[in-house]
Motif scaffolding. Structure first.
Motif, PDB file in Angstrom:
ATOM      1  N   CYS A 374       0.743  -1.269  -0.146  1.00  0.00           N
ATOM      2  CA  CYS A 374       0.109   0.012  -0.043  1.00  0.00           C
ATOM      3  C   CYS A 374       0.858   1.124  -0.018  1.00  0.00           C
ATOM      4  N   VAL A 375       0.822   1.911  -1.082  1.00  0.00           N
ATOM      5  CA  VAL A 375       1.686   3.142  -1.057  1.00  0.00           C
ATOM      6  C   VAL A 375       0.930   4.284  -0.969  1.00  0.00           C
ATOM      7  N   ASN A 376       1.381   5.268   0.211  1.00  0.00           N
ATOM      8  CA  ASN A 376       0.575   6.432   0.571  1.00  0.00           C
ATOM      9  C   ASN A 376       1.474   7.684   0.456  1.00  0.00           C
ATOM     10  N   ILE A 377       1.246   8.616  -0.502  1.00  0.00           N
ATOM     11  CA  ILE A 377       2.215   9.507  -0.855  1.00  0.00           C
ATOM     12  C   ILE A 377       1.401  10.774  -0.307  1.00  0.00           C
ATOM     13  N   SER A 378       2.357  11.726   0.086  1.00  0.00           N
ATOM     14  CA  SER A 378       1.948  13.023   0.471  1.00  0.00           C
ATOM     15  C   SER A 378       3.084  14.010   0.209  1.00  0.00           C
ATOM     16  N   LYS A 379       2.683  15.062  -0.710  1.00  0.00           N
ATOM     17  CA  LYS A 379       3.456  15.888  -1.045  1.00  0.00           C
ATOM     18  C   LYS A 379       3.466  17.418  -0.703  1.00  0.00           C
ATOM     19  N   THR A 380       4.297  18.043  -0.474  1.00  0.00           N
ATOM     20  CA  THR A 380       4.233  19.459   0.128  1.00  0.00           C
ATOM     21  C   THR A 380       3.323  20.287  -1.013  1.00  0.00           C
ATOM     22  N   ARG A 381       2.874  21.330  -0.659  1.00  0.00           N
ATOM     23  CA  ARG A 381       2.315  22.354  -1.487  1.00  0.00           C
ATOM     24  C   ARG A 381       2.460  23.598  -0.811  1.00  0.00           C
ATOM     25  N   ASN A 382       2.560  24.745  -1.744  1.00  0.00           N
ATOM     26  CA  ASN A 382       3.035  26.061  -1.365  1.00  0.00           C
ATOM     27  C   ASN A 382       1.673  26.726  -1.001  1.00  0.00           C
ATOM     28  N   LEU A 383       1.624  27.286   0.274  1.00  0.00           N
ATOM     29  CA  LEU A 383       0.574  28.177   0.619  1.00  0.00           C
ATOM     30  C   LEU A 383       1.259  29.413   0.893  1.00  0.00           C
ATOM     31  N   THR A 384       0.596  30.288   1.078  1.00  0.00           N
ATOM     32  CA  THR A 384       1.134  31.863   1.381  1.00  0.00           C
ATOM     33  C   THR A 384       2.077  31.796   2.541  1.00  0.00           C
ATOM     34  N   GLU A 385       1.733  31.152   3.580  1.00  0.00           N
ATOM     35  CA  GLU A 385       2.849  31.340   4.629  1.00  0.00           C
ATOM     36  C   GLU A 385       3.350  30.045   5.184  1.00  0.00           C
ATOM     37  N   TYR A 386       2.773  28.826   5.030  1.00  0.00           N
ATOM     38  CA  TYR A 386       2.983  27.612   5.295  1.00  0.00           C
ATOM     39  C   TYR A 386       3.384  26.649   4.165  1.00  0.00           C
ATOM     40  N   MET A 388       2.314  23.099   3.407  1.00  0.00           N
ATOM     41  CA  MET A 388       1.368  21.903   3.981  1.00  0.00           C
ATOM     42  C   MET A 388       1.542  20.623   3.014  1.00  0.00           C
ATOM     43  N   PHE A 389       1.143  19.385   3.580  1.00  0.00           N
ATOM     44  CA  PHE A 389       1.127  18.191   2.957  1.00  0.00           C
ATOM     45  C   PHE A 389      -0.206  18.036   2.275  1.00  0.00           C
ATOM     46  N   ALA A 390      -0.208  17.623   1.027  1.00  0.00           N
ATOM     47  CA  ALA A 390      -1.389  17.148   0.327  1.00  0.00           C
ATOM     48  C   ALA A 390      -1.421  15.646   0.026  1.00  0.00           C
ATOM     49  N   ALA A 391      -2.482  14.862   0.552  1.00  0.00           N
ATOM     50  CA  ALA A 391      -2.223  13.363   0.253  1.00  0.00           C
ATOM     51  C   ALA A 391      -3.002  13.014  -0.991  1.00  0.00           C
TER      52      ALA A 391
END
Length: 405
Positions: A374-386, A388-391
């Motif tokens: 089972c492959v669960n991938i979360s990658k960062t996404r750029n927000l204005t200040e922080y 965050m990981f998007a799953a």
């Protein structure tokens, strides 16, 4: 009483003076001379019987039963796309003696002043172009024996359709005749060329796309032409390729190839392998062909079929990846099981529990050992200040093979 020997003698590009002394002695001592008319005509003063080599079955039956000393004339080296293969397959080898001569291919390479020890050789004479096309595209230097139907121009159009245009082309016509001619051109020029049916085509690779900016594995998703959800994501792709346990010189089927990302990276890992990408959806085929051209995936063949249709025409598989089944998963696994080599692997990517359950059930019913990752991938996404990981949705990578764990 032992049967007479059968002497298979190759004719060179020239007339009788192109034969070696030993070959001429064999012909002089023959009672029967067998060959095509143009070869028999080299020996107008031959005293024995002459037989035309028209129907191979009739010639074979004659050779099996005659007690006369027979010589069969072939072109060049009879072992090189010649009659020797047929005779050696159907007669005891100890009855056949072969006297080879210079082949037309050797002669052609000599005339264009190009070494040929690193060349590949194929024949489309009476065979068709499609079966040889992948081998042609995968070669750096290749000599092709053509015919009046499978002409250099027809082949050139096939190469252009596959995006394989980076060749210097030599058309060598009517070798050894007064009309002998050598034409140097490129693939686009070749597509417009009309030439004698007696020709040899030599292709020498001169250009390939610059792929230095792309890795062998882990090409970014946005480098592929694709539609949303039509691609195996790069992280899942890397795990999938690892589970396939690829080795060079294997045959792989990519069923439901989509944009072709798995096929393309498999081709990078198996430069001498053969990958067959099955896809039927017209929209997906556009993306698939565009990507194959961009990444110069020379050893990937597109098969426009909806699996399990189309599989029966392919060579037996060492590795099979099923990225999409179109609701035909059980039928595909059944077809693959009949054609997978004993030490082969099947890998299936599933995004739903239903596909996961069915895959494991069908594979185990066919006697496979199954491993699911089972492959669960979360990658960062750029927000204005922080950051965050998007799953991403989990993907189940199902690997199967025959035998114990």
């Amino acid at each position: 009483m032992p049967q007479q020997k059968i002497y298979l003698v190759g004719a060179g590009i020239e007339g009788w003076e192109g034969f070696g002394k030993q070959a001429l002695e064999v012909i002089e001592g023959a009672q029967v001379l067998i060959g095509h008319k143009r070869l028999l005509d080299i020996f107008p003063e031959f005293k024995g019987e002459k037989r035309l080599l028209d129907d191979l079955s009739i010639t074979l039956e004659y050779l099996k039963t005659t007690d006369k000393r027979a010589v069969v004339l072939g072109s060049g080296d009879p072992n090189f796309f010649g009659i020797a293969r047929f005779l050696l397959r159907n007669l005891p080898k100890d009855r056949v003696e072969i006297y080879p001569n210079v082949t037309s291919v050797q002669y052609a390479f000599a005339r264009i002043k190009e070494p040929w020890d690193d060349a590949t050789f194929v024949s489309v004479h009476g065979r068709g172009i499609k079966p040889a096309l992948d081998r042609i595209i995968a070669s750096e230097k290749i000599a092709i024996l053509t015919d009046s139907v499978n002409t250099p121009a027809v082949l050139a159009r096939e190469l252009i359709a596959r995006g394989a245009e980076g060749y210097e082309a030599w058309v060598c016509e009517d070798l050894g005749l007064a009309s002998e001619k050598f034409t140097k051109t490129d693939v686009k020029g070749l597509a417009e060329l009309t030439c004698s049916p007696l020709n040899i085509l030599i292709l020498i690779k001169t250009w390939e796309p610059n792929l230095q900016n792309y890795p062998m594995i882990g090409i970014r998703d946005d480098e592929f032409a694709t539609a949303k959800k039509l691609i195996t994501k790069e992280e899942v792709r890397a795990i999938t390729l690892g589970k396939l346990q690829l080795q060079d010189d294997l045959v792989m089927w990519d069923i439901g190839a989509g944009s072709g990302s798995v096929s393309i990276e498999a081709a990078n890992l198996m430069p001498n392998g053969r990958i067959f990408a099955l896809e039927k959806n017209p929209q997906y085929l556009v993306f698939l062909k565009e990507n194959l051209k961009k990444f110069a995936a020379r050893n990937v063949m597109v098969v426009e079929a909806f699996a399990p249709e189309g599989l029966e025409e392919l060579p037996d598989a060492d590795r099979v990846f099923i990225g999409g089944s179109g609701g035909m998963l059980e039928e595909i696994i059944d077809a693959v099981d009949k054609r997978l080599k004993p030490d082969g692997f099947i890998v299936i990517n599933a995004v739903t529990l239903d596909t996961l359950t069915k895959s494991v059930e069908f594979l185990e019913d066919h006697g496979y050992t199954v491993e699911v990752t089972c492959v669960n991938i979360s990658k960062t996404r750029n927000l204005t200040e922080y950051k965050m990981f998007a799953a991403h949705n989990p993907v189940y990578v199902i690997a199967a093979w025959k035998g114990e764990e």
